[in-house]
Scaffold this motif. Structure first.
Motif, PDB file in Angstrom:
ATOM      1  N   SER A   9     -19.993 -61.140  -1.911  1.00 15.13           N
ATOM      2  CA  SER A   9     -19.532 -61.219  -3.299  1.00 15.13           C
ATOM      3  C   SER A   9     -19.816 -62.592  -3.902  1.00 15.13           C
ATOM      4  O   SER A   9     -20.233 -62.692  -5.056  1.00 15.13           O
ATOM      5  N   GLN A  12     -23.527 -62.878  -4.673  1.00 15.84           N
ATOM      6  CA  GLN A  12     -23.861 -62.051  -5.839  1.00 15.84           C
ATOM      7  C   GLN A  12     -23.367 -62.742  -7.117  1.00 15.84           C
ATOM      8  O   GLN A  12     -24.072 -62.775  -8.132  1.00 15.84           O
ATOM      9  N   TYR A  13     -22.174 -63.289  -7.061  1.00 18.90           N
ATOM     10  CA  TYR A  13     -21.636 -64.061  -8.185  1.00 18.90           C
ATOM     11  C   TYR A  13     -22.515 -65.269  -8.488  1.00 18.90           C
ATOM     12  O   TYR A  13     -22.836 -65.547  -9.644  1.00 18.90           O
ATOM     13  N   LYS A  14     -22.929 -65.989  -7.440  1.00 19.59           N
ATOM     14  CA  LYS A  14     -23.783 -67.161  -7.624  1.00 19.59           C
ATOM     15  C   LYS A  14     -25.068 -66.772  -8.351  1.00 19.59           C
ATOM     16  O   LYS A  14     -25.492 -67.452  -9.290  1.00 19.59           O
ATOM     17  N   TRP A  16     -25.551 -64.237 -10.355  1.00 14.09           N
ATOM     18  CA  TRP A  16     -25.171 -63.901 -11.734  1.00 14.09           C
ATOM     19  C   TRP A  16     -24.963 -65.166 -12.553  1.00 14.09           C
ATOM     20  O   TRP A  16     -25.474 -65.298 -13.670  1.00 14.09           O
ATOM     21  N   ALA A  17     -24.225 -66.109 -12.018  1.00 12.89           N
ATOM     22  CA  ALA A  17     -23.939 -67.357 -12.735  1.00 12.89           C
ATOM     23  C   ALA A  17     -25.208 -68.187 -12.912  1.00 12.89           C
ATOM     24  O   ALA A  17     -25.414 -68.803 -13.964  1.00 12.89           O
ATOM     25  N   ASP A 152     -18.995 -68.619 -16.160  1.00 12.98           N
ATOM     26  CA  ASP A 152     -19.222 -69.006 -14.767  1.00 12.98           C
ATOM     27  C   ASP A 152     -17.913 -68.996 -14.001  1.00 12.98           C
ATOM     28  O   ASP A 152     -17.468 -70.018 -13.506  1.00 12.98           O
ATOM     29  N   THR A 153     -17.286 -67.844 -13.923  1.00 14.88           N
ATOM     30  CA  THR A 153     -16.102 -67.724 -13.082  1.00 14.88           C
ATOM     31  C   THR A 153     -16.270 -66.508 -12.180  1.00 14.88           C
ATOM     32  O   THR A 153     -16.899 -65.517 -12.555  1.00 14.88           O
ATOM     33  N   PHE A 154     -15.724 -66.615 -10.996  1.00 11.59           N
ATOM     34  CA  PHE A 154     -15.793 -65.521 -10.037  1.00 11.59           C
ATOM     35  C   PHE A 154     -15.091 -64.286 -10.592  1.00 11.59           C
ATOM     36  O   PHE A 154     -15.603 -63.167 -10.484  1.00 11.59           O
ATOM     37  N   TYR A 157     -17.274 -62.585 -13.132  1.00  8.82           N
ATOM     38  CA  TYR A 157     -18.338 -61.821 -12.473  1.00  8.82           C
ATOM     39  C   TYR A 157     -17.786 -60.507 -11.926  1.00  8.82           C
ATOM     40  O   TYR A 157     -18.367 -59.439 -12.141  1.00  8.82           O
ATOM     41  N   GLN A 160     -17.110 -57.980 -14.619  1.00 12.51           N
ATOM     42  CA  GLN A 160     -18.334 -57.463 -15.239  1.00 12.51           C
ATOM     43  C   GLN A 160     -19.062 -56.528 -14.279  1.00 12.51           C
ATOM     44  O   GLN A 160     -19.556 -55.478 -14.673  1.00 12.51           O
ATOM     45  N   ALA A 161     -19.129 -56.911 -13.008  1.00 11.04           N
ATOM     46  CA  ALA A 161     -19.821 -56.102 -12.010  1.00 11.04           C
ATOM     47  C   ALA A 161     -19.079 -54.799 -11.716  1.00 11.04           C
ATOM     48  O   ALA A 161     -19.704 -53.779 -11.413  1.00 11.04           O
TER      49      ALA A 161
END
Length: 171
Positions: A9, A12-14, A16-17, A152-154, A157, A160-161
Motif C-alpha cells: 500500500s 502504491q501510495y508513493k 500515486w503521490a 500527498d497523504t496516505f 490515496y 481515492q484508490a
C-alpha cells in the motif's frame, strides 16, 4: 495487516503521490522562476537517486552512484521516466517478497563509504518515508510559488484508490 500488505500500500501510495508531484513540477516549469524550478527538480532527483540506490541495496547488488544528488538535475521528462520506472519496480518487488525475505538483514555501503546494515523491510520503509519527506519539501516550493501543491497523504490515496472506504458500514 501484514508488513507486506502495508508496504505494498505504501509503495502504491508513493507512486500515486509521485505522479501528482510530477504534474505539479510540469506546471512549475511553465510558470515558475527558473531557479526555484531547478531547486525543486534537484530535490526530487535526490529522492529518486536514493530510491535507485536502495533498489540495489535490497537485492544485495552494487550500484554506480557515488553521491545522492547531482549539481544539475535531469530534464523533467527523464526524471519522470526514472521515477515511474522505479515506482513500478518497488510495487512489483514488494509483492514478490515473503516474510523471511522482508526480515532478512543486509549489509551495504552508503555512498560516503560508511558501512550499513538494515533489514529489507527497514530499507523499504526508509525509501517510502524518505521520498515523502522530499515530496513535502518540493510541495512547499510549489505552494509558495503557485498557491497549491498536489495531494500527498496516505489517507487521500487510500480513499481515492478505494472509494468504498468512505462509506459507513451499517451495523
Amino acid at each position: 495487516m501484514s508488513t507486506q500488505t502495508l508496504l505494498t500500500s505504501l509503495f502504491q501510495y508513493k507512486a500515486w503521490a509521485d505522479e501528482g508531484l510530477l504534474a505539479g513540477l510540469a506546471d512549475l516549469a511553465r510558470q515558475g522562476p527558473p531557479d526555484e524550478y531547478r531547486m525543486a527538480l534537484r530535490v526530487f532527483n535526490h529522492a529518486c537517486i536514493v530510491d535507485r540506490i536502495f533498489v540495489a541495496n535490497v537485492q544485495r547488488m552494487t550500484h554506480a552512484y557515488t553521491a545522492t544528488g547531482a549539481q544539475e538535475p535531469p530534464l523533467l521528462q527523464a526524471l519522470a521516466e526514472s521515477v515511474k520506472e522505479t515506482d513500478r519496480w518497488y510495487v512489483d518487488y514488494v509483492a514478490r517478497l515473503n516474510p523471511q525475505e522482508l526480515e532478512e538483514s543486509i549489509e551495504f555501503t552508503f555512498t560516503d563509504g560508511a558501512p550499513g546494515r538494515m533489514s529489507r523491510e527497514e530499507m523499504l520503509a526508509h525509501v517510502a518515508t524518505h521520498a515523502g519527506y522530499h515530496r513535502g519539501e518540493v510541495g512547499r516550493i510549489l505552494t509558495r510559488l503557485t498557491g497549491s501543491s498536489p495531494p500527498d497523504t496516505f489517507t487521500g490515496y487510500l480513499h481515492q484508490a478505494e472509494p468504498a472506504r468512505r462509506a459507513r458500514s451499517s451495523a
